[in-house]
Structures are given as C-alpha cells and as structure tokens.
Motif scaffolding. Structure first.
Motif, PDB file in Angstrom:
ATOM      1  N   ASP A   4      -6.644  43.475 -63.397  1.00  0.00           N
ATOM      2  CA  ASP A   4      -5.616  41.868 -62.881  1.00  0.00           C
ATOM      3  C   ASP A   4      -6.060  41.902 -61.733  1.00  0.00           C
ATOM      4  OD1 ASP A   4      -3.632  41.320 -64.588  1.00  0.00           O
ATOM      5  OD2 ASP A   4      -2.714  42.818 -64.276  1.00  0.00           O
ATOM      6  N   THR A   5      -7.109  42.619 -60.957  1.00  0.00           N
ATOM      7  CA  THR A   5      -7.244  42.694 -59.380  1.00  0.00           C
ATOM      8  C   THR A   5      -8.648  41.130 -59.145  1.00  0.00           C
ATOM      9  OG1 THR A   5      -8.592  44.013 -59.303  1.00  0.00           O
ATOM     10  CG2 THR A   5      -7.064  44.644 -58.669  1.00  0.00           C
ATOM     11  N   ASP A  28      -9.685  37.484 -59.643  1.00  0.00           N
ATOM     12  CA  ASP A  28      -9.744  36.021 -60.045  1.00  0.00           C
ATOM     13  C   ASP A  28     -10.677  36.184 -61.015  1.00  0.00           C
ATOM     14  OD1 ASP A  28      -9.572  33.381 -59.570  1.00  0.00           O
ATOM     15  OD2 ASP A  28      -8.793  33.278 -57.010  1.00  0.00           O
ATOM     16  N   TRP A  29      -9.956  36.000 -62.512  1.00  0.00           N
ATOM     17  CA  TRP A  29     -10.842  35.475 -63.311  1.00  0.00           C
ATOM     18  C   TRP A  29     -11.363  34.139 -63.117  1.00  0.00           C
ATOM     19  CZ3 TRP A  29     -13.503  39.273 -65.852  1.00  0.00           C
ATOM     20  CH2 TRP A  29     -12.255  40.623 -66.092  1.00  0.00           C
ATOM     21  N   TYR A  54     -11.863  32.167 -60.205  1.00  0.00           N
ATOM     22  CA  TYR A  54     -12.883  31.833 -59.512  1.00  0.00           C
ATOM     23  C   TYR A  54     -14.209  32.604 -59.784  1.00  0.00           C
ATOM     24  CZ  TYR A  54     -15.625  32.685 -55.414  1.00  0.00           C
ATOM     25  OH  TYR A  54     -16.562  32.565 -54.140  1.00  0.00           O
ATOM     26  N   GLU A  72      -7.550  38.701 -56.139  1.00  0.00           N
ATOM     27  CA  GLU A  72      -7.518  37.911 -56.240  1.00  0.00           C
ATOM     28  C   GLU A  72      -6.484  37.988 -55.904  1.00  0.00           C
ATOM     29  OE1 GLU A  72      -5.308  35.567 -57.730  1.00  0.00           O
ATOM     30  OE2 GLU A  72      -5.773  36.049 -59.846  1.00  0.00           O
ATOM     31  N   THR A  73      -6.512  37.726 -54.145  1.00  0.00           N
ATOM     32  CA  THR A  73      -5.554  37.622 -53.306  1.00  0.00           C
ATOM     33  C   THR A  73      -6.426  37.048 -51.900  1.00  0.00           C
ATOM     34  OG1 THR A  73      -6.463  39.487 -50.989  1.00  0.00           O
ATOM     35  CG2 THR A  73      -8.013  38.838 -51.963  1.00  0.00           C
ATOM     36  N   ASP A  74      -5.349  36.630 -50.924  1.00  0.00           N
ATOM     37  CA  ASP A  74      -5.737  35.466 -49.812  1.00  0.00           C
ATOM     38  C   ASP A  74      -6.124  36.144 -48.849  1.00  0.00           C
ATOM     39  OD1 ASP A  74      -3.427  37.147 -49.407  1.00  0.00           O
ATOM     40  OD2 ASP A  74      -2.103  35.743 -48.652  1.00  0.00           O
TER      41      ASP A  74
END
Length: 278
Positions: A60-61, A63-64, A66, A200-202
């Motif tokens: 889940d970490t 960003d699939w 992307y 999956e981070t900004d």
C-alpha cells in the motif's frame, strides 16, 4: 584482491533486463555457486525502470497508478529495507554471490568485505565515498534512500563532509541455500521526481535531493565509464573471469520470474506460486 580470489569466479557485465528477471537471476546464481562451484559478481541495469520493494514492505506504500502511467515495473526483493526506484539510466546495480561458509559469519564483517570493490570502484571514478560516519534519521521510511542512514552498510559522499554527506549507495544481503547474496544500488544520476513519485506520499522532490547524491553530481563521469569502472573493480577484487549466463540458467530464471518475482501474489503478498498455478 580478496582472499576469496583463489576460488572460481565469473564477472558478468550483464545486459538490461526487467526487474523480475534480475531478481530471479540472483537465486539462479546461488544455485550455480553451490552446484557448479562458480561464484558470481555482476553489474546490471533495469529495463524498464523498476521499483523494487523491500521483503516486508507494505504494497500500500506504492503509488500504483503513478507507476503504471510512468511505465515503471514493480517487483519485490528478498532483502529487507525500503523500496528503491531503479531508473534505467540513473541507477547502477551490482550483485555478489558466494557460498556462506567462505565468507564472514558476522553480518557487519561480511558487508565490509563485499563493499570493498564497490568503494574501490567509486574511488577509481574520483568519488570521495565511504561508509557513513554518523547515523542520520529517517525522512520517509518506505524509501530506502530516505530511511535512516546506517554506518554499517550505507555509503555516502563526499565522505569528508561527515554529517553533511549524502547517500550514494544502499547495500543489502540475504542468505539463500547456504549462499550469501549481496546486491546494491548506486546512484549514477538523480531522478527525484520519480524516486518520490513511485510512493503513495506527498513528499517534494527536493527532500530527495537534500538526502541523496550521485556519481554524476560528484565527478561528472559518463555512465558507460562508471559501469565499466565498477565492473572492473568487482572483477579484480576476486580475480574473476569474464563470463555470461548459460542457457539453462536463463531458462530457470525465466520460470522463476514468472511464478515468483513477476507475479502479483509475490509482489503484493510475498506468496510464491507453484509451477501449476502460473
């Protein structure tokens, strides 16, 4: 030259391959070391560019969306740690494979031994690199390059900068069938947008460039010369003969890549498919 040089070694200046195959070939090299008494050092790259997840990393970490949009493959390594984005151009990777009973049993001593040719290669390129002198705290735990910097196995540059040195290489080991396999990623150039984009981070790309440096940024050598220098240092370290994979090894790796390292069950849940489940 290491004391291991009196054994049989081959140096593989490997061609670009997909991530699943690259990981499968490491297990194949482990079998070859035991069954054929032939150890392996190699330099390789990833095509297409690939995110390799650490063994216990939560899928889940990633960003699939992307990764799919950017054409980036995803696989999962046998080693722990955070994910590494292996850019086709910006990353240079290596592997060392030898029987476990021939190398130090202490993990830190084994890291020190196996990183000798990596540090030698960087020195020949003109990079002032060494194991990190001090620990640095984690910025973003799912990313290998943004995790805490560990003096035991993280290489930084310029080494003379002390606490201000930035990470240039991450290295990891695992044991498979009584064989030690060490692989590592060396940053040739920086691709900060992609390095943070696969997660999956900004996080902003500047966070990556503040922590990481590259061969290109340190000395400006071209990539082909950098790859050749690293390969030569690896080969001289163990007095290896130039070699290649045999057909049986490539066939075995293709099967293993299909049912393990390239399979969604492994990538997301660490489940290995049997041959009849492909």
């Amino acid at each position: 030259m290491t004391d291991l040089a009196d054994r049989s070694w081959r140096l593989l200046r490997d061609e670009p391959r997909d991530g699943a195959t690259q990981m499968a070939l490491e297990e194949v090299a482990a079998a070859t070391a035991l069954e054929d008494d032939l150890r392996t050092v190699r330099v390789y790259s990833w095509e297409p560019s690939t995110l390799s997840l650490g063994y216990r990393q939560d899928a889940d970490t990633v960003d699939w969306a992307y990764c799919e949009q950017a054409g980036i493959d995803v696989t999962r390594r046998q080693t722990g740690g955070g994910g590494i984005y292996h850019d086709r151009y910006a990353d240079i990777s290596y592997t060392i494979v030898a029987p476990a009973d021939e190398v130090p049993g202490d993990l830190m001593d084994c890291y020190e031994l196996f990183c000798e040719p990596v540090l030698e290669g960087l020195e020949r390129m003109g990079v002032d690199a060494d194991f990190a002198a001090v620990e640095q705290s984690s910025i973003y735990y799912p990313s290998c390059y943004l995790r805490d910097i560990n003096p035991a196995h993280d290489v930084v540059a310029p080494a003379t900068a002390g606490a201000d040195a930035r990470k240039i290489s991450g290295n990891a080991q695992y044991r498979q069938r009584d064989v030690v396999i060490q692989h590592g990623s060396i940053s040739y150039a920086l691709e900060p947008t992609r390095h943070v984009g696969v997660f999956e981070t900004d996080l902003e790309p500047a966070v990556f460039t503040d922590r990481v440096t590259s061969i290109q940024d340190e000395v400006g050598i071209d990539r082909e010369a950098a790859v050749d220098t690293l390969a030569t240092a690896l080969g001289e370290w163990c007095d290896a003969d130039e070699g290649d994979w045999c057909d049986d090894e490539l066939e075995t790796a293709a099967d293993l890549a299909a049912r393990k390292f390239g399979a969604d069950a492994w990538i997301r849940n660490r489940e290995v498919l049997e041959a009849n489940e492909q």
